[in-house]
Design an enzyme around this catalytic site. Structure first.
Site, PDB file in Angstrom:
ATOM      1  N   GLY A  51       0.834  -1.188   0.000  1.00 13.78           N
ATOM      2  CA  GLY A  51       0.000   0.000   0.000  1.00 13.78           C
ATOM      3  C   GLY A  51       0.867   1.235   0.000  1.00 13.78           C
ATOM      4  N   CYS A  78       5.349  -6.170   1.131  1.00 14.77           N
ATOM      5  CA  CYS A  78       5.744  -4.761   1.056  1.00 14.77           C
ATOM      6  C   CYS A  78       5.301  -4.000   2.322  1.00 14.77           C
ATOM      7  CB  CYS A  78       5.189  -4.142  -0.232  1.00 14.77           C
ATOM      8  SG  CYS A  78       6.002  -2.603  -0.665  1.00 14.77           S
ATOM      9  N   TYR A  79       4.339  -3.109   2.206  1.00 10.92           N
ATOM     10  CA  TYR A  79       3.840  -2.428   3.412  1.00 10.92           C
ATOM     11  C   TYR A  79       3.418  -3.463   4.460  1.00 10.92           C
ATOM     12  CZ  TYR A  79       0.615   0.164   6.451  1.00 10.92           C
ATOM     13  OH  TYR A  79      -0.031   0.691   7.525  1.00 10.92           O
ATOM     14  N   HIS A 164       7.120  -7.878  -4.579  1.00 11.57           N
ATOM     15  CA  HIS A 164       5.735  -8.217  -4.943  1.00 11.57           C
ATOM     16  C   HIS A 164       5.678  -9.551  -5.684  1.00 11.57           C
ATOM     17  CE1 HIS A 164       3.721  -4.509  -3.744  1.00 11.57           C
ATOM     18  NE2 HIS A 164       4.890  -3.937  -4.002  1.00 11.57           N
ATOM     19  N   GLU A 166       3.230 -11.217  -6.527  1.00 13.70           N
ATOM     20  CA  GLU A 166       2.026 -11.381  -7.339  1.00 13.70           C
ATOM     21  C   GLU A 166       2.165 -10.861  -8.760  1.00 13.70           C
ATOM     22  OE1 GLU A 166       2.561  -9.379  -4.857  1.00 13.70           O
ATOM     23  OE2 GLU A 166       1.520  -7.462  -5.004  1.00 13.70           O
ATOM     24  N   ASP A 221     -17.148 -11.855 -23.496  1.00 13.25           N
ATOM     25  CA  ASP A 221     -17.519 -11.366 -22.170  1.00 13.25           C
ATOM     26  C   ASP A 221     -19.024 -11.200 -22.022  1.00 13.25           C
ATOM     27  OD1 ASP A 221     -14.794 -11.269 -22.056  1.00 13.25           O
ATOM     28  OD2 ASP A 221     -14.696  -9.113 -22.417  1.00 13.25           O
ATOM     29  N   LYS A 363      -9.617 -12.066 -18.464  1.00 16.30           N
ATOM     30  CA  LYS A 363     -10.212 -12.687 -19.651  1.00 16.30           C
ATOM     31  C   LYS A 363     -10.186 -14.219 -19.618  1.00 16.30           C
ATOM     32  CE  LYS A 363     -11.635 -11.571 -23.899  1.00 16.30           C
ATOM     33  NZ  LYS A 363     -12.454 -10.357 -24.132  1.00 16.30           N
TER      34      LYS A 363
END
Ligand code: XMP
Length: 507
Positions: A51, A78-79, A164, A166, A221, A363
Site C-alpha cells: 500500500g 511490502c507495506y 511483490h 504477485e 464477455d 479474460k
C-alpha cells in the site's frame, strides 16, 4: 479461505487472482476490517497487501487489534511486511533503502523459498525498509540493495516479503505464493465451478426480483454474462443486441445463432441508421467513442422504457478487471488512456445502476466460465472486438460506403486466418481502412484506391502487445485476395508496431 487485507495496493486484485489460480478461495477485505469480520470468513491464512502508506504515519491503515494474535499464518507483502516487522518489535526506517523496479534476490532459504534457487528476479517498489528484525525472526532472502528482503517468524508460518510476488515481473512469485499456501495448510479445491456458484449467488443477492437489461455485443464477455445471468435470474434478464451498423460481416447472425438455443431471451435492435446518422461528420476518435457510447445508452433507455413498468433498474455489462484499470477506476495513478465506452463515457443522466459481475475477473477466467456455461466454441475463442466496432477502424469519417469496403476486406483477412489455422495463434486481428488513397495500375489504367492496413497482435493481457509474425506467404495471399475482390482498395500494408508505443487499435 485466504483473507487478503487490502492496504491500498494497486496489486491487491492481482494477489486475489493468483490465489484463485492456485485453486484456493480468497476474499479481499479492507485492511482495517474488524476481527469479527475476518473471523466470519473462517480464514486459513491472511495476506497483508502492500500500500502507499508508511508505518510512520499514525493515520496509516492497520489491522484491527488482535488480528495478528489469532495464530493464523500470515504473509505480509511490502507495506504488509513492514507492518509485521514493526508490530512484532522490529524496526522500520524511512526512505533508507529505496528500491524500485527489478531486483535480484539472493540467498533465499527456508520453506517459503522451496524450489526457488540461485538469483531470482523480483519486483520492488518501496521507500521504507525493515532494518531490525523482531526477536527470534530470521532473514530468508536479500537483494544487493537490501539485506532484509524477506523475513520469517519463529512460528514457521508467518512471513514478510519486501517484493511483490504477485506481479509478472516476479517470475518465481507463484511458486512462493504456492509454498505459503502449502505451509499454511490452505485448502486448494477452489475451481471455476466455485467461481460460477459465487457469481450466481452474488447476482441473485444483488438483483433480487428486479429486472436486468444486458447489452450483448457478441464478444466472449457479454455472451458469457448473458448465460450467467440467465442461469442466475432466468427471465428477469432481457438481453439486447444492438446492431449499430458497425459490426463485422455476418456477426449479427452468428451471435443470434449461438445464444438463442442456450436460453437467454435475445432482442435484436436494428439501429444502424441512428448510429450512422450520429456519426456523420465525426472524425475525432474519442468523439466517435463518445457518440457511439451515447447512442448505445439512448437505445438502452428506449428499450428499458418498455420494461419500466416491471421496474427494470439494472444495466449489466461484461466489464473486465483490465478495462477497469485502463479507465482509471482501478489503481492509483493509472491514467485514462482511452475512454472505453463500456466503463466511462456514460452520461450523468443515466437511469440504470451498473451490474458488472466480471469486474474482478481476467479474460482467461471468463473463458473458463464460458466453457462451463456451454458457450459455443467459435464465440468462446473469438478475438475481442471493440464496442465502437468498425467506427474506430475507419480513420476519418465513417460512411456507409467505407463500412461496406472495410467489411469485405476484414472478412477476407479473418477468414484467411481461420483457413490457415492462424486465428487462434494471434490474440486479435483487424483490418483498418485509412482515408489515404494511393495510385496504382489496374490493366493499363491508373487506379486510385484506399490504403488498407492489416493488424495482428499477440498479447497476454492486451495492456502490452507484440505484432504477430504472420508468414509472408500468408500476407501475400491475403493482399492478393483483398485487392482482387475489393477493387476500392489499391494497397495493403501490414502494421509492424508493438504496444507500446502504439495501441492495438489505430484510433
Ligand atoms: P488498445 O487499442 O487500447 O486496445 O491497445 C486494447 C484492447 O481494447 C480494445 N478496445 C476497446 N474496446 N471499447 C471497447 O469495448 C473501446 O473503445 C475500445 N478501444 C480499444 C481493443 O480492441 C483491444 O482489444
Amino acid at each position: 479461505s485466504v483473507v487478503i487485507l487490502d492496504f491500498g495496493s494497486q496489486y491487491t486484485r492481482l494477489i486475489a487472482r493468483r490465489i484463485r489460480e492456485l485453486r484456493a478461495y480468497s476474499v479481499i477485505l479492507p485492511g482495517t476490517a474488524s476481527l469479527e469480520r475476518i473471523q466470519a470468513e473462517r480464514p486459513e491464512a491472511l495476506i497483508l497487501s502492500g500500500g502507499p502508506a508508511s508505518v510512520f504515519d499514525p493515520a496509516s491503515p492497520r489491522p484491527a487489534p488482535g488480528v495478528l494474535e489469532q495464530g493464523w499464518p500470515v504473509l505480509g507483502i511490502c507495506y504488509g511486511m513492514q507492518y509485521l516487522a514493526q508490530h512484532f518489535g522490529g524496526r522500520v526506517e524511512r526512505g533508507g533503502r529505496r528500491e524500485y523496479g527489478k531486483a535480484l534476490l539472493t540467498s533465499c532459504q527456508g520453506p517459503l523459498f522451496a524450489g526457488i534457487e540461485g538469483e531470482v528476479q523480483v519486483w520492488m517498489s518501496h521507500s521504507d525498509a525493515v532494518t531490525l528484525l523482531p526477536p527470534g525472526w530470521r532473514v530468508v532472502a536479500r537483494t544487493e540493495e537490501n539485506p532484509i528482503a524477506a523475513i520469517a517468524a519463529p512460528d514457521g508460518c508467518t512471513f514478510g516479503v519486501q517484493f511483490h510476488p504477485e506481479v509478472a515481473h516476479s517470475p518465481k512469485g507463484m511458486q512462493l505464493l504456492e509454498n505459503f499456501l502449502e505451509l499454511a495448510g490452505v485448502r486448494r479445491d477452489w475451481t471455476p465451478e466455485h467461481t460460477l456458484e459465487t457469481l450466481t449467488a452474488e447476482i441473485r443477492a444483488k438483483v433480487g426480483r428486479e429486472r436486468v437489461l444486458l447489452a450483448v455485443s457478441g464478444g466472449v464477455d457479454s455472451s458469457t454474462l448473458a448465460l450467467l445471468l440467465h442461469r442466475a435470474i432466468g427471465d428477469q434478464l432481457t438481453a439486447v443486441f444492438v446492431d449499430h451498423g458497425l459490426l463485422r460481416l455476418g456477426e449479427r447472425q452468428e451471435v443470434e445463432q449461438a445464444l438463442r438455443p442456450l436460453g437467454p431471451a435475445l432482442r435484436v435492435v436494428e439501429a444502424s441508421e441512428q448510429f450512422l446518422g450520429a456519426l456523420k461528420g465525426v472524425v475525432d476518435p474519442e468523439q466517435k467513442r463518445k457518440v457511439v457510447g451515447r447512442e448505445f445508452v439512448r437505445v438502452f433507455e428506449r428499450e428499458a422504457r418498455a420494461l419500466e413498468a416491471q421496474g427494470c433498474r439494472w444495466l449489466a455489462q461484461g466489464t473486465l478487471y483490465p478495462d477497469v484499470i485502463e479507465s482509471a477506476g482501478g489503481g492509483a495513478g493509472s491514467a485514462n488512456i482511452k475512454s472505453h465506452h463500456n466503463v466511462g463515457g456514460l452520461p450523468p443522466d443515466l437511469r440504470f445502476e451498473l451490474l458488472e459481475p466480471f469486474r474482478y475477473l481476467f479474460k482467461d477466467e471468463v473463458r473458463e466460465l464460458a466453457l462451463l456455461l456451454g458457450l459455443p466454441e467459435p464465440i468462446r475463442r473469438r478475438h475481442p472486438f471493440p464496442g465502437p466496432g468498425l467506427a474506430i477502424r475507419i480513420l476519418g469519417e465513417v460512411t456507409p460506403e467505407r463500412l461496406e469496403v472495410l467489411r469485405r476486406a476484414d472478412d477476407i483477412f479473418i477468414s484467411a486466418l481461420r483457413e490457415w489455422n492462424l486465428y487462434d495463434q494471434v490474440s486479435q486481428a483487424a483490418a483498418i481502412l485509412t482515408p489515404l488513397q494511393s495510385v496504382g495500375v489496374v490493366g493499363d489504367e491508373r487506379s486510385y484506391g484506399y490504403v488498407l492496413a492489416l493488424r495482428a497482435v499477440t498479447t497476454v493481457d492486451f495492456m502490452t502487445a507484440d505484432w504477430a509474425r504472420l508468414p509472408l506467404e500468408f500476407l501475400d495471399e491475403v493482399a492478393r485476395r483483398i485487392t482482387r475482390q475489393v477493387p476500392e482498395i489499391g494497397r495493403v500494408v501490414y502494421d509492424i508496431t508493438s504496444k507500446p508505443p502504439a495501441t492495438i487499435e489505430w484510433e
